[in-house]
Design a protein around this motif. Structure first.
Motif, PDB file in Angstrom:
ATOM      1  N   ARG A  67       5.965  17.647 -41.110  1.00  0.00           N
ATOM      2  CA  ARG A  67       5.540  19.046 -41.064  1.00  0.00           C
ATOM      3  C   ARG A  67       6.267  19.816 -42.166  1.00  0.00           C
ATOM      4  O   ARG A  67       7.495  19.886 -42.191  1.00  0.00           O
ATOM      5  CB  ARG A  67       5.851  19.662 -39.698  1.00  0.00           C
ATOM      6  N   LEU A  68       5.504  20.367 -43.082  1.00  0.00           N
ATOM      7  CA  LEU A  68       6.101  21.082 -44.204  1.00  0.00           C
ATOM      8  C   LEU A  68       6.885  22.295 -43.703  1.00  0.00           C
ATOM      9  O   LEU A  68       6.374  23.083 -42.895  1.00  0.00           O
ATOM     10  CB  LEU A  68       5.027  21.528 -45.181  1.00  0.00           C
ATOM     11  N   PRO A  69       8.114  22.475 -44.178  1.00  0.00           N
ATOM     12  CA  PRO A  69       8.932  23.610 -43.727  1.00  0.00           C
ATOM     13  C   PRO A  69       8.424  24.919 -44.316  1.00  0.00           C
ATOM     14  O   PRO A  69       7.746  24.918 -45.363  1.00  0.00           O
ATOM     15  CB  PRO A  69      10.324  23.268 -44.277  1.00  0.00           C
ATOM     16  N   PRO A  70       8.715  26.048 -43.696  1.00  0.00           N
ATOM     17  CA  PRO A  70       8.270  27.349 -44.230  1.00  0.00           C
ATOM     18  C   PRO A  70       8.720  27.591 -45.659  1.00  0.00           C
ATOM     19  O   PRO A  70       8.003  28.232 -46.443  1.00  0.00           O
ATOM     20  CB  PRO A  70       8.913  28.359 -43.268  1.00  0.00           C
ATOM     21  N   SER A  71       9.897  27.068 -46.034  1.00  0.00           N
ATOM     22  CA  SER A  71      10.406  27.285 -47.388  1.00  0.00           C
ATOM     23  C   SER A  71       9.513  26.645 -48.448  1.00  0.00           C
ATOM     24  O   SER A  71       9.498  27.088 -49.600  1.00  0.00           O
ATOM     25  CB  SER A  71      11.824  26.724 -47.516  1.00  0.00           C
ATOM     26  N   PHE A  72       8.740  25.614 -48.060  1.00  0.00           N
ATOM     27  CA  PHE A  72       7.830  24.970 -49.013  1.00  0.00           C
ATOM     28  C   PHE A  72       6.825  25.967 -49.571  1.00  0.00           C
ATOM     29  O   PHE A  72       6.452  25.911 -50.745  1.00  0.00           O
ATOM     30  CB  PHE A  72       7.102  23.811 -48.332  1.00  0.00           C
ATOM     31  N   PHE A  73       6.388  26.887 -48.741  1.00  0.00           N
ATOM     32  CA  PHE A  73       5.330  27.816 -49.133  1.00  0.00           C
ATOM     33  C   PHE A  73       5.844  28.969 -49.995  1.00  0.00           C
ATOM     34  O   PHE A  73       5.081  29.881 -50.320  1.00  0.00           O
ATOM     35  CB  PHE A  73       4.635  28.343 -47.874  1.00  0.00           C
ATOM     36  N   VAL A  87       1.610  17.643 -42.207  1.00  0.00           N
ATOM     37  CA  VAL A  87       1.053  18.740 -41.424  1.00  0.00           C
ATOM     38  C   VAL A  87       1.260  20.032 -42.200  1.00  0.00           C
ATOM     39  O   VAL A  87       2.384  20.373 -42.570  1.00  0.00           O
ATOM     40  CB  VAL A  87       1.723  18.837 -40.043  1.00  0.00           C
ATOM     41  N   ILE A  88       0.159  20.739 -42.463  1.00  0.00           N
ATOM     42  CA  ILE A  88       0.221  21.977 -43.237  1.00  0.00           C
ATOM     43  C   ILE A  88      -0.045  23.147 -42.302  1.00  0.00           C
ATOM     44  O   ILE A  88      -1.148  23.311 -41.780  1.00  0.00           O
ATOM     45  CB  ILE A  88      -0.822  21.971 -44.369  1.00  0.00           C
ATOM     46  N   CYS A  89       0.980  23.946 -42.095  1.00  0.00           N
ATOM     47  CA  CYS A  89       0.850  25.131 -41.243  1.00  0.00           C
ATOM     48  C   CYS A  89       1.653  26.260 -41.872  1.00  0.00           C
ATOM     49  O   CYS A  89       2.823  26.459 -41.560  1.00  0.00           O
ATOM     50  CB  CYS A  89       1.343  24.825 -39.829  1.00  0.00           C
ATOM     51  N   PRO A  90       1.035  27.014 -42.790  1.00  0.00           N
ATOM     52  CA  PRO A  90       1.755  28.073 -43.496  1.00  0.00           C
ATOM     53  C   PRO A  90       2.199  29.185 -42.557  1.00  0.00           C
ATOM     54  O   PRO A  90       1.566  29.433 -41.524  1.00  0.00           O
ATOM     55  CB  PRO A  90       0.718  28.592 -44.503  1.00  0.00           C
ATOM     56  N   PRO A  91       3.282  29.865 -42.888  1.00  0.00           N
ATOM     57  CA  PRO A  91       3.701  31.033 -42.099  1.00  0.00           C
ATOM     58  C   PRO A  91       2.688  32.152 -42.238  1.00  0.00           C
ATOM     59  O   PRO A  91       1.923  32.197 -43.221  1.00  0.00           O
ATOM     60  CB  PRO A  91       5.062  31.407 -42.724  1.00  0.00           C
ATOM     61  N   PRO A  92       2.643  33.095 -41.298  1.00  0.00           N
ATOM     62  CA  PRO A  92       1.640  34.171 -41.339  1.00  0.00           C
ATOM     63  C   PRO A  92       1.667  34.993 -42.625  1.00  0.00           C
ATOM     64  O   PRO A  92       0.633  35.491 -43.059  1.00  0.00           O
ATOM     65  CB  PRO A  92       2.011  35.035 -40.124  1.00  0.00           C
ATOM     66  N   ILE A 110      -4.660  19.970 -41.078  1.00  0.00           N
ATOM     67  CA  ILE A 110      -4.788  21.402 -41.351  1.00  0.00           C
ATOM     68  C   ILE A 110      -6.105  21.877 -40.761  1.00  0.00           C
ATOM     69  O   ILE A 110      -7.108  21.169 -40.800  1.00  0.00           O
ATOM     70  CB  ILE A 110      -4.720  21.689 -42.868  1.00  0.00           C
ATOM     71  N   SER A 111      -6.105  23.069 -40.193  1.00  0.00           N
ATOM     72  CA  SER A 111      -7.337  23.601 -39.626  1.00  0.00           C
ATOM     73  C   SER A 111      -8.282  24.050 -40.742  1.00  0.00           C
ATOM     74  O   SER A 111      -7.854  24.329 -41.862  1.00  0.00           O
ATOM     75  CB  SER A 111      -7.024  24.788 -38.709  1.00  0.00           C
ATOM     76  N   SER A 112      -9.568  24.106 -40.424  1.00  0.00           N
ATOM     77  CA  SER A 112     -10.544  24.541 -41.418  1.00  0.00           C
ATOM     78  C   SER A 112     -10.248  25.956 -41.891  1.00  0.00           C
ATOM     79  O   SER A 112     -10.370  26.264 -43.085  1.00  0.00           O
ATOM     80  CB  SER A 112     -11.958  24.483 -40.825  1.00  0.00           C
ATOM     81  N   LYS A 113      -9.831  26.820 -40.977  1.00  0.00           N
ATOM     82  CA  LYS A 113      -9.547  28.208 -41.332  1.00  0.00           C
ATOM     83  C   LYS A 113      -8.376  28.306 -42.298  1.00  0.00           C
ATOM     84  O   LYS A 113      -8.421  29.049 -43.288  1.00  0.00           O
ATOM     85  CB  LYS A 113      -9.255  29.020 -40.067  1.00  0.00           C
ATOM     86  N   LEU A 114      -7.307  27.541 -42.032  1.00  0.00           N
ATOM     87  CA  LEU A 114      -6.153  27.569 -42.920  1.00  0.00           C
ATOM     88  C   LEU A 114      -6.480  26.950 -44.276  1.00  0.00           C
ATOM     89  O   LEU A 114      -5.995  27.414 -45.310  1.00  0.00           O
ATOM     90  CB  LEU A 114      -4.974  26.832 -42.277  1.00  0.00           C
TER      91      LEU A 114
END
Length: 276
Positions: A67-73, A87-92, A110-114
């Motif tokens: 799972r990519l950490p928030p700092s990656f983004f 796993v790609i889950c960007p912070p809000p 990753i979800s389609s929306k993300l």
């Protein structure tokens, strides 16, 4: 007795960031010797390390998706990004990579929306490669600078809504006919006026049309820039698609067809007259 020497500090009394001040070749040498996940986590140690990254390839084990950490983004200078089995889950607060030019995602979660947001929030994106093994829902792509799109995997519906510069398109090998949804064949290609190279693999007709009878003889808007056309003919519906696209491409130069045994037998056991 002399007091102990105080540790040197930067502004506001904070310790000097020695990691950030290392030469780039030293930083690269350190990162190359670290395990992959540790190398990603070093972004926590130094802001400069992650802001200077322009080309990044991260490939993890399929049995242990990272799972990519928030700092990656926060890697704001990224231009070329390849991610596999993560796993790609960007912070809000994430608003995309402003400098990103090419994006390659292989078997990511990753979800389609993300995924739509990641693409649309990367305004300079020119090359997109998606290899998704999990069945996805609708995928709408808004990428005004996109030149090349290569998709492989399962999807119910693709909408290329805003891709005015798209010149190279490769569409997929579907795994599930029942789960696919159909779009208007003619309308789909109306949005691809700049297309130069088209590759349709096995199963592309499963979401492009509802049946061979609905394929028009010609598209309402010709593909005036199409030069190269590759298609895999696994069923008769594919053959109807091929004829329609060839008739609609007045300046086509190269045509390559891979024919299954069933289609081959049908074509050469029947008298076929093609009116171009």
């Amino acid at each position: 007795m002399m007091p102990p020497e105080r540790r040197k500090s930067g502004r506001q009394g904070l310790p000097i960031d020695r990691l950030s001040n290392l030469p780039k070749n030293v930083i690269n040498s350190i990162l190359m010797r670290l395990p992959l996940q540790d190398a990603v986590m070093t972004s926590i140690l130094s802001k400069k390390w992650r802001n200077d990254i322009q080309d990044l390839v991260l490939k993890f084990s399929e049995w242990n998706r990272y799972r990519l950490p928030p700092s990656f983004f926060t890697c704001s200078q990224l231009r070329h990004l390849t991610l596999q089995n993560c796993v790609i889950c960007p912070p809000p607060a994430f608003k995309g990579f402003d400098m990103l030019n090419s994006l390659n995602l292989c078997d990511v979660t990753i979800s389609s929306k993300l995924l739509e947001s990641l693409i649309s929030y990367s305004p300079l994106l020119e090359k997109l490669v998606l290899k998704i093994s999990d069945t996805s829902d609708h995928l709408q792509i808004n990428a005004p600078n996109l030149r090349s799109f290569d998709f492989t995997g399962c999807i119910k519906y693709i909408s290329l809504r805003s891709v005015p510069l798209l010149s190279k398109l490769s569409l997929p090998c579907q795994k599930s006919i029942e789960e696919s949804e159909k779009c208007d064949f003619d309308k789909f290609f109306q949005l691809l006026s700049a297309l130069e190279h088209l590759y349709l693999a096995n199963g592309s007709d499963q979401f492009l049309v509802t049946g061979a009878a609905e394929v028009p003889r010609r598209l309402s808007s010709p593909l005036n820039y199409l030069k190269r056309f590759n298609i895999t003919l696994w069923r008769l519906a594919d053959f109807s698609i091929a004829l329609c696209l060839i008739r609609s491409s007045p300046y086509i130069q190269d045509i390559e067809m891979e024919v299954s045994s069933d289609v081959y037998i049908f074509l050469f056991s029947s008298v076929c007259v093609i009116h171009m």
